[in-house]
Design a protein around this motif. Structure first.
Motif, PDB file in Angstrom:
ATOM      1  N   GLU A  87      -8.782   2.375  -5.733  1.00  0.00           N
ATOM      2  CA  GLU A  87      -8.212   2.707  -7.053  1.00  0.00           C
ATOM      3  C   GLU A  87      -9.246   2.490  -8.158  1.00  0.00           C
ATOM      4  O   GLU A  87      -9.350   3.291  -9.087  1.00  0.00           O
ATOM      5  CB  GLU A  87      -6.948   1.879  -7.309  1.00  0.00           C
ATOM      6  N   THR A  97       0.830  -1.216   0.000  1.00  0.00           N
ATOM      7  CA  THR A  97       0.000   0.000   0.000  1.00  0.00           C
ATOM      8  C   THR A  97       0.868   1.271   0.000  1.00  0.00           C
ATOM      9  O   THR A  97       0.359   2.358  -0.253  1.00  0.00           O
ATOM     10  CB  THR A  97      -0.913   0.050   1.243  1.00  0.00           C
ATOM     11  N   ARG A 118      -7.225  -0.773  -0.838  1.00  0.00           N
ATOM     12  CA  ARG A 118      -6.523   0.082  -1.802  1.00  0.00           C
ATOM     13  C   ARG A 118      -6.988  -0.211  -3.226  1.00  0.00           C
ATOM     14  O   ARG A 118      -7.264   0.705  -4.008  1.00  0.00           O
ATOM     15  CB  ARG A 118      -5.014  -0.130  -1.673  1.00  0.00           C
ATOM     16  N   GLU A 119      -7.102  -1.513  -3.544  1.00  0.00           N
ATOM     17  CA  GLU A 119      -7.536  -1.893  -4.891  1.00  0.00           C
ATOM     18  C   GLU A 119      -8.927  -1.323  -5.188  1.00  0.00           C
ATOM     19  O   GLU A 119      -9.168  -0.738  -6.249  1.00  0.00           O
ATOM     20  CB  GLU A 119      -7.563  -3.429  -4.957  1.00  0.00           C
ATOM     21  N   ARG A 158     -16.088   3.827   1.445  1.00  0.00           N
ATOM     22  CA  ARG A 158     -15.124   3.917   0.324  1.00  0.00           C
ATOM     23  C   ARG A 158     -15.724   4.719  -0.825  1.00  0.00           C
ATOM     24  O   ARG A 158     -15.047   5.556  -1.428  1.00  0.00           O
ATOM     25  CB  ARG A 158     -14.749   2.506  -0.160  1.00  0.00           C
ATOM     26  N   LEU A 168      -5.932   2.921   4.927  1.00  0.00           N
ATOM     27  CA  LEU A 168      -6.653   2.068   3.966  1.00  0.00           C
ATOM     28  C   LEU A 168      -7.005   0.706   4.566  1.00  0.00           C
ATOM     29  O   LEU A 168      -6.493  -0.339   4.160  1.00  0.00           O
ATOM     30  CB  LEU A 168      -5.819   1.904   2.695  1.00  0.00           C
ATOM     31  N   PRO A 196      -5.873  -4.328   3.858  1.00  0.00           N
ATOM     32  CA  PRO A 196      -5.412  -3.081   3.228  1.00  0.00           C
ATOM     33  C   PRO A 196      -5.222  -3.188   1.717  1.00  0.00           C
ATOM     34  O   PRO A 196      -5.513  -2.241   0.986  1.00  0.00           O
ATOM     35  CB  PRO A 196      -4.085  -2.785   3.941  1.00  0.00           C
ATOM     36  N   ASP A 197      -4.749  -4.358   1.248  1.00  0.00           N
ATOM     37  CA  ASP A 197      -4.527  -4.494  -0.199  1.00  0.00           C
ATOM     38  C   ASP A 197      -5.846  -4.386  -0.945  1.00  0.00           C
ATOM     39  O   ASP A 197      -5.946  -3.738  -1.984  1.00  0.00           O
ATOM     40  CB  ASP A 197      -3.853  -5.839  -0.518  1.00  0.00           C
ATOM     41  N   ILE A 207      -3.194   5.116  -5.745  1.00  0.00           N
ATOM     42  CA  ILE A 207      -3.266   5.614  -4.367  1.00  0.00           C
ATOM     43  C   ILE A 207      -2.187   4.929  -3.529  1.00  0.00           C
ATOM     44  O   ILE A 207      -1.958   3.725  -3.664  1.00  0.00           O
ATOM     45  CB  ILE A 207      -4.657   5.314  -3.772  1.00  0.00           C
ATOM     46  N   PHE A 208      -1.531   5.711  -2.699  1.00  0.00           N
ATOM     47  CA  PHE A 208      -0.563   5.104  -1.773  1.00  0.00           C
ATOM     48  C   PHE A 208      -0.732   5.699  -0.380  1.00  0.00           C
ATOM     49  O   PHE A 208      -1.339   6.765  -0.212  1.00  0.00           O
ATOM     50  CB  PHE A 208       0.880   5.281  -2.280  1.00  0.00           C
ATOM     51  N   GLU A 209      -0.189   4.968   0.594  1.00  0.00           N
ATOM     52  CA  GLU A 209      -0.267   5.409   1.996  1.00  0.00           C
ATOM     53  C   GLU A 209       1.079   5.946   2.463  1.00  0.00           C
ATOM     54  O   GLU A 209       2.132   5.489   2.027  1.00  0.00           O
ATOM     55  CB  GLU A 209      -0.589   4.229   2.907  1.00  0.00           C
TER      56      GLU A 209
END
Ligand SMILES: Cc1cc2nc3c(=O)[nH]c(=O)nc-3n(C[C@H](O)[C@H](O)[C@H](O)COP(=O)(O)OP(=O)(O)OC[C@H]3O[C@@H](n4cnc5c(N)ncnc54)[C@H](O)[C@@H]3O)c2cc1C
Length: 427
Positions: free
Chosen positions: A243, A136, A239-240, A207, A230, A235-236, A250-252
């Protein structure tokens, strides 16, 4: 209520639920060693989520190092007693590989160890070197190196993370970086907390609402940096989904402690290790540890009464001052569970340098217990305290993980080594 004695038997008892303790349980699982683990809340909830191997050779080279493997070679000259110098580099690499792939299998993907460090963002927007990062956070590092247009977002009511500060610190190196402040969905008034935001993003409706806000805030940029919020357990996936909803990358960025990436790790270990066969007794401390002929007996109690664990071997991974593995008093630094001798500065006057930020660090931060070549703690005669006792993590002497940026490195590598030695004892 009638208190009932509970007894467990194990081949290995791990004392401590920090990175070293959890890593030890993972390595023991891989070797089919029946393991019990006991530990109270510790430093793991404070970590950024980055797994540092070696980021600085302070005091000789206070600046960051690119190649931690080469750095370990230099460390052998300057700090031969450092725990990382006592473990073959191939084993350190394997330890990081096994640890990060276990995290990935459990739903928190990390980048694998590489030949060099990567430069990552700190909560303040400075850069630091590390070896493995949660996926992430990976995009942030790539976006920085390619200097792509990017917006850092912060939230009204969230303390300890300022997108303006991040941008102010990075703007000269990353001209197309900008900042925006937005409101988090359904949390428009008062103070808000990363942990609560992360848990609420596990819910699809939150979300969707946040995605609309982010699309507006991004304007022309295709990449967005958020504080680490996220999701807590997936978290993965969060995030997916974000996006997909926004069409943005997107990053943390880690926040100040206690941070979501650390809490994620702790909650994931606490949930999954028992399912994989580890006898886990979280949120408790071992009160007494005695060694008997065929191993050790550990005593503790929780709100249901006393617990006794009989184990053939023990790994002591109780950390330093923050976690209670070492205690500081007017008389000096001591190890409270077994009263093991602690290597430390000759007097309290020598614990600290005058300036807190002195790049050479403070002598008290290298205090710790001594071990032999098998990572067995030594007693006051310089002999192993018990053939059944091993140690791992930052309780070990001769390393200042804060200045050396080697916290996870010391924890994971020494846990690997200690478990290898436990296996030798058991066979
Ligand atoms: C603010 C902060 C930020 C950090 N950021 C990073 C980072 O970005 N990258 C990185 O690599 N490292 C980072 N670290 C360091 C990393 O968290 C530590 O190196 C690592 O946690 C040390 O692991 P450990 O398991 O040896 O000790 P700890 O994590 O301190 O764990 C020790 C454990 O032992 C338990 N314990 C103590 N006494 C007993 C007892 N009697 N019975 C049972 N259990 C006991 C404690 O409750 C605790 O669970 C950070 C640490 C802090 C504090």
């Amino acid at each position: 209520m009638i208190e009932e004695d509970r007894n467990f038997t194990a081949e290995l008892a791990v004392i401590g639920t920090g990175l070293a303790g959890f890593a030890a349980s993972i390595f023991a699982l891989k070797r089919d060693i029946k393991t019990a683990q006991i530990g109270n809340t510790g430093a793991v909830a404070y970590t950024t989520g980055y797994l540092d191997l070696l980021g600085s050779l302070s005091p000789d080279y206070p600046s960051s190092i690119e190649d931690p493997w080469q750095g370990i070679e230099q460390l052998k000259d300057s700090h031969p007693g450092h725990p990382l110098c006592r473990i073959p580099k191939t084993d350190i690499f394997t330890a990081f590989e096994q640890f990060t792939s276990f995290l990935g299998e459990c739903g928190i993907t990390y980048t694998p160890p590489e030949k060099s460090n990567i430069r990552v963002l700190t909560p303040a927007g400075t850069l630091k070197p590390t070896l493995c990062v949660p996926s992430t956070m990976k995009v942030g590092s790539t976006a920085f190196s390619q200097k792509e247009p990017c917006v850092i977002i912060d939230f009204k009511g969230l303390k300890g993370f300022s997108s303006r500060q991040v941008v102010a610190n990075l703007k000269d190196k990353w001209p197309k970086l900008s900042s925006r402040r937005v409101e988090f969905p359904d949390m428009a008034s008062g103070e808000i907390y990363p942990e609560v935001m992360a848990r609420s993003l596990e819910v699809p409706a939150t979300r969707e609402k946040l995605a609309k806000i982010l699309v507006e805030a991004a304007e022309d940029a295709k990449i967005i940096g958020l504080p680490a919020i996220l999701g807590m357990h997936t978290p993965d996936l969060v995030r997916e989904k974000m996006e997909q909803l926004t069409g943005l990358q997107i990053f943390e960025i880690p926040t100040m402690p206690p941070s979501v990436p650390g809490i994620r790790l702790r909650e994931m270990f606490e949930q999954l290790l028992p399912q994989k066969g580890v006898i886990l007794i979280p949120q408790q401390k071992v009160d007494k540890l005695v060694f008997i002929e065929d191993g050790a007996q550990l005593s503790l109690s929780d709100s249901f009464g006393p617990i006794t664990i009989h184990s053939k071997s023990v790994i002591l991974a109780t950390g330093r001052f923050l976690s209670g593995g070492l205690e500081a008093s007017i008389d000096g630094v001591s190890e409270p569970l077994l009263n093991l001798p602690v290597t430390q500065p000759a007097s309290r006057r020598k614990w600290y340098r005058e300036k807190y930020t002195d790049y050479r660090g403070h002598s008290v931060n290298s205090a710790g217990i001594e071990v032999d070549s098998s990572f067995r703690p030594l007693d006051s005669r310089g002999q192993p305290y018990s053939k059944n006792l091993f140690a791992a993590g930052v309780i070990l002497a001769h390393q200042d993980w804060i200045r050396g940026r080697c916290g996870a490195g010391v924890a994971i590598a020494t846990a690997y080594k200690a478990v290898e030695e436990v296996e030798k004892l058991l066979t």
